[in-house]
Scaffold this active site. Structure first.
Site, PDB file in Angstrom:
ATOM      1  N   SER A  84     -10.554  22.021 -47.537  1.00  0.00           N
ATOM      2  CA  SER A  84     -10.468  20.556 -47.580  1.00  0.00           C
ATOM      3  C   SER A  84     -10.180  20.038 -48.992  1.00  0.00           C
ATOM      4  O   SER A  84     -10.781  20.473 -49.971  1.00  0.00           O
ATOM      5  CB  SER A  84     -11.781  19.948 -47.071  1.00  0.00           C
ATOM      6  OG  SER A  84     -11.752  18.545 -47.262  1.00  0.00           O
ATOM      7  N   ARG A  85      -9.282  19.056 -49.063  1.00  0.00           N
ATOM      8  CA  ARG A  85      -8.974  18.420 -50.350  1.00  0.00           C
ATOM      9  C   ARG A  85      -9.809  17.149 -50.530  1.00  0.00           C
ATOM     10  O   ARG A  85      -9.672  16.446 -51.526  1.00  0.00           O
ATOM     11  CB  ARG A  85      -7.483  18.073 -50.438  1.00  0.00           C
ATOM     12  CG  ARG A  85      -6.527  19.266 -50.399  1.00  0.00           C
ATOM     13  CD  ARG A  85      -6.941  20.356 -51.376  1.00  0.00           C
ATOM     14  NE  ARG A  85      -5.912  21.364 -51.596  1.00  0.00           N
ATOM     15  CZ  ARG A  85      -5.813  22.522 -50.947  1.00  0.00           C
ATOM     16  NH1 ARG A  85      -6.660  22.817 -49.979  1.00  0.00           N
ATOM     17  NH2 ARG A  85      -4.868  23.406 -51.255  1.00  0.00           N
ATOM     18  N   SER A  86     -10.690  16.852 -49.584  1.00  0.00           N
ATOM     19  CA  SER A  86     -11.497  15.631 -49.683  1.00  0.00           C
ATOM     20  C   SER A  86     -12.409  15.620 -50.905  1.00  0.00           C
ATOM     21  O   SER A  86     -12.503  14.587 -51.581  1.00  0.00           O
ATOM     22  CB  SER A  86     -12.327  15.427 -48.409  1.00  0.00           C
ATOM     23  OG  SER A  86     -11.485  15.080 -47.349  1.00  0.00           O
TER      24      SER A  86
ATOM     25  N   LYS B  10     -15.288  16.736 -34.770  1.00  0.00           N
ATOM     26  CA  LYS B  10     -15.016  15.304 -34.567  1.00  0.00           C
ATOM     27  C   LYS B  10     -15.506  14.750 -33.224  1.00  0.00           C
ATOM     28  O   LYS B  10     -15.916  13.598 -33.150  1.00  0.00           O
ATOM     29  CB  LYS B  10     -13.526  15.017 -34.749  1.00  0.00           C
ATOM     30  CG  LYS B  10     -13.112  15.065 -36.213  1.00  0.00           C
ATOM     31  CD  LYS B  10     -11.698  14.614 -36.421  1.00  0.00           C
ATOM     32  CE  LYS B  10     -11.363  14.657 -37.908  1.00  0.00           C
ATOM     33  NZ  LYS B  10     -10.029  14.216 -38.227  1.00  0.00           N
TER      34      LYS B  10
ATOM     35  N   GLY C 135      -7.171  15.484 -31.184  1.00  0.00           N
ATOM     36  CA  GLY C 135      -7.897  14.387 -31.833  1.00  0.00           C
ATOM     37  C   GLY C 135      -7.013  13.587 -32.772  1.00  0.00           C
ATOM     38  O   GLY C 135      -7.069  12.355 -32.790  1.00  0.00           O
TER      39      GLY C 135
ATOM     40  N   GLY D 281       1.578  14.682 -44.220  1.00  0.00           N
ATOM     41  CA  GLY D 281       0.231  14.275 -43.795  1.00  0.00           C
ATOM     42  C   GLY D 281      -0.718  13.907 -44.917  1.00  0.00           C
ATOM     43  O   GLY D 281      -1.839  13.458 -44.656  1.00  0.00           O
TER      44      GLY D 281
HETATM   45  N1  LIG Z   1      -3.572  14.310 -42.471  1.00  0.00           N
HETATM   46  C1  LIG Z   1      -4.752  14.081 -41.932  1.00  0.00           C
HETATM   47  O1  LIG Z   1      -5.555  13.282 -42.450  1.00  0.00           O
HETATM   48  C2  LIG Z   1      -5.122  14.762 -40.650  1.00  0.00           C
HETATM   49  C3  LIG Z   1      -6.069  14.187 -39.794  1.00  0.00           C
HETATM   50  C4  LIG Z   1      -6.364  14.848 -38.587  1.00  0.00           C
HETATM   51  C5  LIG Z   1      -5.720  16.060 -38.281  1.00  0.00           C
HETATM   52  N2  LIG Z   1      -4.815  16.582 -39.159  1.00  0.00           N
HETATM   53  C6  LIG Z   1      -4.110  17.846 -38.860  1.00  0.00           C
HETATM   54  O2  LIG Z   1      -3.487  17.736 -37.599  1.00  0.00           O
HETATM   55  C7  LIG Z   1      -3.486  18.983 -36.917  1.00  0.00           C
HETATM   56  C8  LIG Z   1      -4.099  18.804 -35.540  1.00  0.00           C
HETATM   57  O3  LIG Z   1      -5.474  18.444 -35.683  1.00  0.00           O
HETATM   58  P1  LIG Z   1      -6.338  17.941 -34.426  1.00  0.00           P
HETATM   59  O4  LIG Z   1      -7.673  17.562 -34.965  1.00  0.00           O
HETATM   60  O5  LIG Z   1      -5.575  16.940 -33.624  1.00  0.00           O
HETATM   61  O6  LIG Z   1      -6.455  19.315 -33.597  1.00  0.00           O
HETATM   62  P2  LIG Z   1      -6.738  19.514 -32.046  1.00  0.00           P
HETATM   63  O7  LIG Z   1      -7.534  18.379 -31.502  1.00  0.00           O
HETATM   64  O8  LIG Z   1      -7.278  20.894 -31.923  1.00  0.00           O
HETATM   65  O9  LIG Z   1      -5.271  19.447 -31.354  1.00  0.00           O
HETATM   66  C9  LIG Z   1      -4.332  20.454 -31.571  1.00  0.00           C
HETATM   67  C10 LIG Z   1      -2.988  20.065 -30.985  1.00  0.00           C
HETATM   68  O10 LIG Z   1      -2.037  21.095 -31.324  1.00  0.00           O
HETATM   69  C11 LIG Z   1      -1.461  21.623 -30.127  1.00  0.00           C
HETATM   70  N3  LIG Z   1      -1.179  23.044 -30.285  1.00  0.00           N
HETATM   71  C12 LIG Z   1      -1.983  24.005 -30.792  1.00  0.00           C
HETATM   72  N4  LIG Z   1      -1.369  25.195 -30.775  1.00  0.00           N
HETATM   73  C13 LIG Z   1      -0.151  24.995 -30.218  1.00  0.00           C
HETATM   74  C14 LIG Z   1       0.969  25.839 -29.927  1.00  0.00           C
HETATM   75  N5  LIG Z   1       0.921  27.143 -30.169  1.00  0.00           N
HETATM   76  N6  LIG Z   1       2.073  25.279 -29.384  1.00  0.00           N
HETATM   77  C15 LIG Z   1       2.116  23.950 -29.128  1.00  0.00           C
HETATM   78  N7  LIG Z   1       1.105  23.102 -29.367  1.00  0.00           N
HETATM   79  C16 LIG Z   1      -0.015  23.616 -29.924  1.00  0.00           C
HETATM   80  C17 LIG Z   1      -2.510  21.383 -29.065  1.00  0.00           C
HETATM   81  O11 LIG Z   1      -1.906  21.458 -27.794  1.00  0.00           O
HETATM   82  P3  LIG Z   1      -2.799  21.800 -26.477  1.00  0.00           P
HETATM   83  O12 LIG Z   1      -3.438  20.518 -26.073  1.00  0.00           O
HETATM   84  O13 LIG Z   1      -1.821  22.309 -25.514  1.00  0.00           O
HETATM   85  O14 LIG Z   1      -3.800  22.856 -26.903  1.00  0.00           O
HETATM   86  C18 LIG Z   1      -2.981  19.979 -29.453  1.00  0.00           C
HETATM   87  O15 LIG Z   1      -2.053  19.022 -29.036  1.00  0.00           O
HETATM   88  C19 LIG Z   1      -4.267  19.948 -37.817  1.00  0.00           C
HETATM   89  O16 LIG Z   1      -3.335  20.708 -38.553  1.00  0.00           O
HETATM   90  C20 LIG Z   1      -5.057  19.029 -38.733  1.00  0.00           C
HETATM   91  O17 LIG Z   1      -5.312  19.617 -39.983  1.00  0.00           O
HETATM   92  C21 LIG Z   1      -4.480  15.957 -40.330  1.00  0.00           C
END
Ligand SMILES: NC(=O)c1ccc[n+]([C@@H]2O[C@H](COP(=O)([O-])OP(=O)(O)OC[C@H]3O[C@@H](n4cnc5c(N)ncnc54)[C@H](OP(=O)(O)O)[C@@H]3O)[C@@H](O)[C@H]2O)c1
Length: 281
Positions: free
Chosen positions: A20-22, A71, A137, A246
């Site tokens: 985390s970079r927070s 979360k 999420g 992001g």
């Molecule tokens: N910049 C920011 O502030 C911020 C904030 C939040 C999250 N993020 C980043 O966003 C990303 C997702 O986070 P999240 O919290 O939303 O995770 P999450 O709730 O676990 O959701 C993961 C998503 O990725 C999809 N996925 C995973 N593996 C896959 C694959 N092999 N092929 C296709 N789709 C795939 C999942 O699809 P399924 O539903 O089919 O499993 C789901 O839609 C992470 O990298 C996180 O670090 C960044």
């Protein structure tokens, strides 16, 4: 109400959390505002989340951010969840109240929308259809924010269609859940495309998507920030699309957290961004 009479404490609970970079960002703000305080990474196993959250008050924490994988679980533990977080279905931030009770909110939506507005002045959610890839999420916060900003059509594609359909059911119009196989075609006529899957993040394979149907004038955004330029963004940039990574979302979601914890709204400065960027690329 800045608590200048005591040492200020906040942190981020995740598992894992050391990436985390927070802490870097929040500790920059402590310094910037001349406040005595610190923000620590807290590696909390899922089975210890309740005890860890309940320990915040006796330890003197003003609050914490919660990240992967806490979360949704944290939302069930805290005493109150605001309407925004309830609608999104996850919390990203916990505020410890003076009586020790815990309030949960979600700042990811604010972070994403503010980052887009900051990096693309003049951007409008209603400029045309928006394709959102992923239904986890992060996607929920992004879709909620886009809908609230006035997006008229959000084409939501996810590997697991049911998760996208669930968001469609919960959020209603303008969400349209579409099949994963059709993701390449959904780009046709879109003004914006956002990757919210974890594909392209360090350690994961790249998002598989053909961009040939995407207009060159469309904006491509990714919420992944490690690496700063995912293969998806690199491909979009190479064909002339404007891109947003992001990092801006991460930096901006910290501002309302500070407001809730310390009564101060800190700035996302170019200096802060450059400092964090240097540790990623
Ligand atoms: N910049 C920011 O502030 C911020 C904030 C939040 C999250 N993020 C980043 O966003 C990303 C997702 O986070 P999240 O919290 O939303 O995770 P999450 O709730 O676990 O959701 C993961 C998503 O990725 C999809 N996925 C995973 N593996 C896959 C694959 N092999 N092929 C296709 N789709 C795939 C999942 O699809 P399924 O539903 O089919 O499993 C789901 O839609 C992470 O990298 C996180 O670090 C960044």
């Amino acid at each position: 109400m800045a608590h200048s009479d005591r040492f200020l404490l906040a942190g981020v609970m995740g598992w894992p959390v050391m990436h985390s970079r927070s802490p870097m960002m929040h500790n920059y703000w402590f310094k910037k505002h001349g406040l005595a305080g610190t923000y620590v990474p807290l590696a909390i196993r899922p089975e210890n989340l309740t005890a860890a959250l309940r320990g915040l008050h006796p330890l003197g924490f003003a609050g914490v951010n919660v990240t992967i994988p806490h979360k949704q679980e944290a939302m069930k533990i805290v005493d109150d969840v605001d309407a925004l977080a309830r609608s999104i279905g996850a919390i990203s931030c916990v505020v410890v109240r003076p009586d020790g009770s815990l309030a949960g909110t979600n700042n990811d939506c604010y972070g994403f929308i503010h980052a887009v507005k900051q990096e693309q002045p003049g951007w409008r959610a209603d400029a045309g259809p928006i394709v959102v890839i992923g239904a986890g999420g992060g996607s929920r916060a992004v879709c909620y924010g886009l809908a609230r900003e006035g997006a008229r059509e959000i084409r939501l594609v996810n590997r697991t269609l049911d998760r996208a359909k669930e968001i469609e059911r919960e959020f209603g119009a303008p969400i349209k859940a579409l099949r994963w196989e059709d993701r390449h075609e959904t780009l046709e006529g879109a003004a914006m495309v956002v990757n919210t899957t974890s594909q392209g993040m360090v350690g994961n394979s790249a998002l598989e998507i053909r961009l040939d149907k995407l207009s060159k004038s469309a904006l491509a955004a990714d919420i992944v920030y490690i690496p700063l330029e995912t293969p998806f963004l690199a491909a979009a940039r190479a064909r002339g699309n404007r891109t947003i990574n992001g990092l801006g979302m991460l930096l901006n979601q910290g501002r309302p957290a500070w407001k809730a914890w310390f009564g101060i709204e800190p700035e996302v400065t170019a200096e802060l961004r450059a400092m964090v960027e240097k540790t990623i690329s």
